[in-house]
Design an enzyme around this catalytic site. Structure first.
Site, mmCIF file in Angstrom:
data_model
loop_
_atom_site.group_PDB
_atom_site.id
_atom_site.type_symbol
_atom_site.label_atom_id
_atom_site.label_comp_id
_atom_site.label_asym_id
_atom_site.label_seq_id
_atom_site.Cartn_x
_atom_site.Cartn_y
_atom_site.Cartn_z
ATOM 1 N N LEU A 104 0.799 -1.265 0.023
ATOM 2 C CA LEU A 104 0.055 0.122 0.079
ATOM 3 C C LEU A 104 0.901 1.329 0.011
ATOM 4 O O LEU A 104 1.845 1.495 0.936
ATOM 5 C CB LEU A 104 -0.948 0.069 1.244
ATOM 6 C CG LEU A 104 -1.918 -1.144 1.498
ATOM 7 C CD1 LEU A 104 -2.803 -0.931 2.402
ATOM 8 C CD2 LEU A 104 -2.518 -1.616 -0.139
ATOM 9 N N GLY A 134 -1.270 6.631 0.129
ATOM 10 C CA GLY A 134 -1.645 7.642 1.122
ATOM 11 C C GLY A 134 -0.943 8.930 0.862
ATOM 12 O O GLY A 134 0.006 9.011 0.261
ATOM 13 N N ARG A 160 1.398 14.712 6.716
ATOM 14 C CA ARG A 160 2.288 15.099 7.913
ATOM 15 C C ARG A 160 3.980 15.288 7.454
ATOM 16 O O ARG A 160 4.587 15.897 8.074
ATOM 17 C CB ARG A 160 2.124 14.111 9.050
ATOM 18 C CG ARG A 160 0.737 14.490 9.761
ATOM 19 C CD ARG A 160 0.559 13.662 10.718
ATOM 20 N NE ARG A 160 0.014 12.219 10.267
ATOM 21 C CZ ARG A 160 -0.179 11.225 10.883
ATOM 22 N NH1 ARG A 160 0.275 11.040 11.984
ATOM 23 N NH2 ARG A 160 -0.502 10.113 10.174
ATOM 24 N N GLY A 198 -9.790 3.841 2.548
ATOM 25 C CA GLY A 198 -9.498 3.019 3.530
ATOM 26 C C GLY A 198 -8.433 1.875 3.149
ATOM 27 O O GLY A 198 -8.536 1.469 2.028
ATOM 28 N N ARG A 244 37.882 13.247 -8.435
ATOM 29 C CA ARG A 244 36.712 13.311 -9.281
ATOM 30 C C ARG A 244 36.361 12.154 -10.019
ATOM 31 O O ARG A 244 37.428 11.377 -10.244
ATOM 32 C CB ARG A 244 36.382 14.620 -9.857
ATOM 33 C CG ARG A 244 36.380 15.682 -8.924
ATOM 34 C CD ARG A 244 36.263 16.974 -9.619
ATOM 35 N NE ARG A 244 35.531 17.247 -10.819
ATOM 36 C CZ ARG A 244 35.788 17.898 -11.848
ATOM 37 N NH1 ARG A 244 36.905 18.737 -11.872
ATOM 38 N NH2 ARG A 244 35.063 17.977 -13.011
ATOM 39 N N TYR A 289 45.674 20.877 -9.891
ATOM 40 C CA TYR A 289 44.460 20.421 -10.386
ATOM 41 C C TYR A 289 45.211 19.465 -11.808
ATOM 42 O O TYR A 289 46.060 20.073 -12.675
ATOM 43 C CB TYR A 289 43.787 21.588 -11.287
ATOM 44 C CG TYR A 289 42.735 20.898 -12.175
ATOM 45 C CD1 TYR A 289 41.621 20.128 -11.661
ATOM 46 C CD2 TYR A 289 42.697 21.145 -13.567
ATOM 47 C CE1 TYR A 289 40.908 19.407 -12.576
ATOM 48 C CE2 TYR A 289 41.897 20.411 -14.483
ATOM 49 C CZ TYR A 289 40.737 19.833 -13.891
ATOM 50 O OH TYR A 289 39.982 19.310 -14.834
ATOM 51 N N ASN A 297 56.691 12.511 -10.517
ATOM 52 C CA ASN A 297 56.533 13.469 -9.466
ATOM 53 C C ASN A 297 55.853 14.788 -9.710
ATOM 54 O O ASN A 297 56.414 15.348 -10.894
ATOM 55 C CB ASN A 297 57.615 13.694 -8.424
ATOM 56 C CG ASN A 297 57.500 14.565 -7.477
ATOM 57 O OD1 ASN A 297 57.387 14.186 -6.415
ATOM 58 N ND2 ASN A 297 57.617 15.907 -7.533
#
Ligand code: UD1
Ligand code: MG
Length: 456
Positions: A9, A12, A16, A79, A332, A365, A376
């Site tokens: 189900l 609903g 709230r 219901g 990334r 970067y 290196n």
């Protein structure tokens, strides 16, 4: 009875939650609540799920449109019995019907299996819970012999019935043919004017059908979510379960209360995870891995012996054995580190492959780059990979050395053992073992007069 049709189900409104997102799509452990229930239902042998949708039906159905589940729409929410009625046309004759709730996400596979085991031609299974906090729930009414006779909703209960501390969790299992025969007998003559699924119990008793009660392994398993406070409570309970599983499998957590897993996490043994780490998507960790505080890691593979220092962010990356990353590193998507590679503080990498033992220790970067072994890269090196329109590749051979504060203007290639002097703006390829110096020549001017402060 060999097939099982699981009716979930999910119609609903969930007012709230105070949300535009349908309640059952709110995430728990990074996945929608409904997905948790579908996964639990998916453990049933020969099972099939029918999701009853209503509020936000299109959005809910689209979120799970993988063709594996059936949907039944409930136009008006009249219901729980009415909701189940919508699914009846999908129920197979001779099947067992199991009723679950999309906003009760922690229902577990073992409990479901025990429920299904208890179903027999003249016996239905009902999941009930003993609690000191029965307010609001349907109460289990037992007869003199102790057998379950009916369920009475809180708003329809007598003062005496309100003292009953065994409640209905809502979960039940019974023959689909019985459900089809009995559901239409339910009316809405009650305090809420709703068709109550719970009325099925008294109808079953009237047909000499026994009601066997099953208890959940914990109250959290049957806890429903009505608002964000309950969602947060259940999130903590769920994270507690995941943390426990991880610890029992050999990973130390500095504090299981400050651990978040929002997806799949597979880990070997003897790992150490400090506080406030968040794992999402699909993450695999080997053994002997150390992860410092405040790291977020998603969709990545981390080999044995890796050390990730505090405050690092790792996304869709592959880290080879004994790499060292961070603190404050950002890897990334498309970053692949060979064995013993090092990426230090304030370094960002993207689509960057580092060979064995290569190092980018500070403030760089490195994007769209192929680095060989034992390269290196000095502090402040930038790959200029983007010309405003296209991305270009930087290739660096084995044992090459890139001096600090170099800008490598891609596409560019540096051969094995190539050496780039500090401060170089590299625009041309460098052959094996060559030194490239690409900076203005220094002039020293003797007898130079420093500026002097002007008088007013
Ligand atoms: C229900 C049970 C109650 C039990 C409690 C456990 C009934 C009549 N009562 O009460 O005995 O103690 O759950 O939490 O079943 N739904 C629909 N369509 C509808 C009505 C409800 O899909 O027309 C869904 C809701 O979205 C919700 C679930 O069914 O997920 C339960 O409905 P709810 O109104 O919360 O029932 P309760 O009053 O809590
Ligand atoms: Mg409810």
């Amino acid at each position: 009875m060999k097939h099982t049709d699981v009716v979930i189900l999910a119609a609903g409104k969930g007012s709230r939650m105070q949300s535009d997102l349908p309640k059952v799509l709110h995430p728990l452990g990074g996945r929608p609540m409904l997905e948790h229930v579908l996964v639990a239902a998916g453990t049933v042998p020969d099972g099939r799920s029918i999701v009853v949708t209503g509020h936000g039906a299109t959005q809910v159905e689209q979120s799970f449109a993988d063709g594996e589940h059936l949907f039944a729409r409930q136009g008006e929410q009249l219901g729980t019995a009415h909701a189940v009625q919508m699914a009846l046309p999908h129920l197979r004759s001779g099947a067992v019907a199991l009723i679950l709730y999309a906003d009760v996400p922690l229902i577990n596979a073992t409990t479901i299996a025990r429920m299904l085991d208890a179903v027999a031609p003249q016996q239905i299974a009902l999941l009930t819970l003993q609690t000191d906090n029965a307010s609001g729930y349907g109460r289990i009414v037992r007869g003199v012999e102790g057998a379950i006779e009916s369920i009475v909703e809180h708003r329809d209960a007598t003062a005496e019935q309100l003292n009953i501390n065994e409640i209905n969790t809502g979960v039940m299992a019974l023959g689909a043919d019985q459900l089809k025969a009995w559901l239409p007998q339910i009316n809405n003559n009650n305090a809420q004017g709703e068709y109550y699924l719970t009325d099925l119990i008294a109808i079953a008793r009237a047909h000499d059908c026994r009601v066997e009660s099953i208890q959940p392994t914990s109250a959290n398993e049957v806890q429903g979510v009505n608002n964000r406070v309950q969602l947060a409570e259940l999130e903590r309970a769920y994270q507690g379960q995941l943390a426990r599983t991880l610890m029992l499998a050999g990973t130390t957590l500095a504090d299981p209360a400050r651990f978040d897993q929002r997806g799949e996490l597979v880990a070997g043994v003897d790992n150490y995870i400090d506080i406030n780490c968040v794992f999402s998507g699909s993450v695999t960790i080997g053994s002997g891995v150390t992860i410092g505080a405040n790291c977020t890691i998603s969709d990545s593979t981390i080999a044995d012996g890796v050390e990730i220092k505090a405050n690092s962010i790792i996304e869709s990356a592959v880290l080879g054995e004994c790499c060292s990353v961070g603190p404050f590193a950002r890897l990334r998507p498309g970053t692949v580190l060979g064995k013993h590679a090092k990426v230090g503080n304030f370094v960002e990498t993207k689509k960057a492959h580092l060979g064995e033992g290569s190092k980018i220790n500070h403030l760089s970067y490195i994007g769209d780059a192929e680095l060989g072994d034992h390269v290196n890269v000095g502090a402040g090196t930038i790959t200029c990979n983007y010309d405003g329109v296209n991305k270009h590749l930087t290739q660096i051979g084995n044992e090459a050395f890139i001096g600090s504060n170099s800008t490598l203007i891609a596409p560019v290639e540096i051969g094995d053992g190539g050496f780039v002097a500090a401060g170089t703006t590299l625009t041309k390829n460098v052959n094996d073992a060559e030194l490239a110096v690409g900076r203005a020549k220094q002039r020293n001017i003797a007898g130079w007069q420093r500026p002097i402060k002007k008088e007013d």
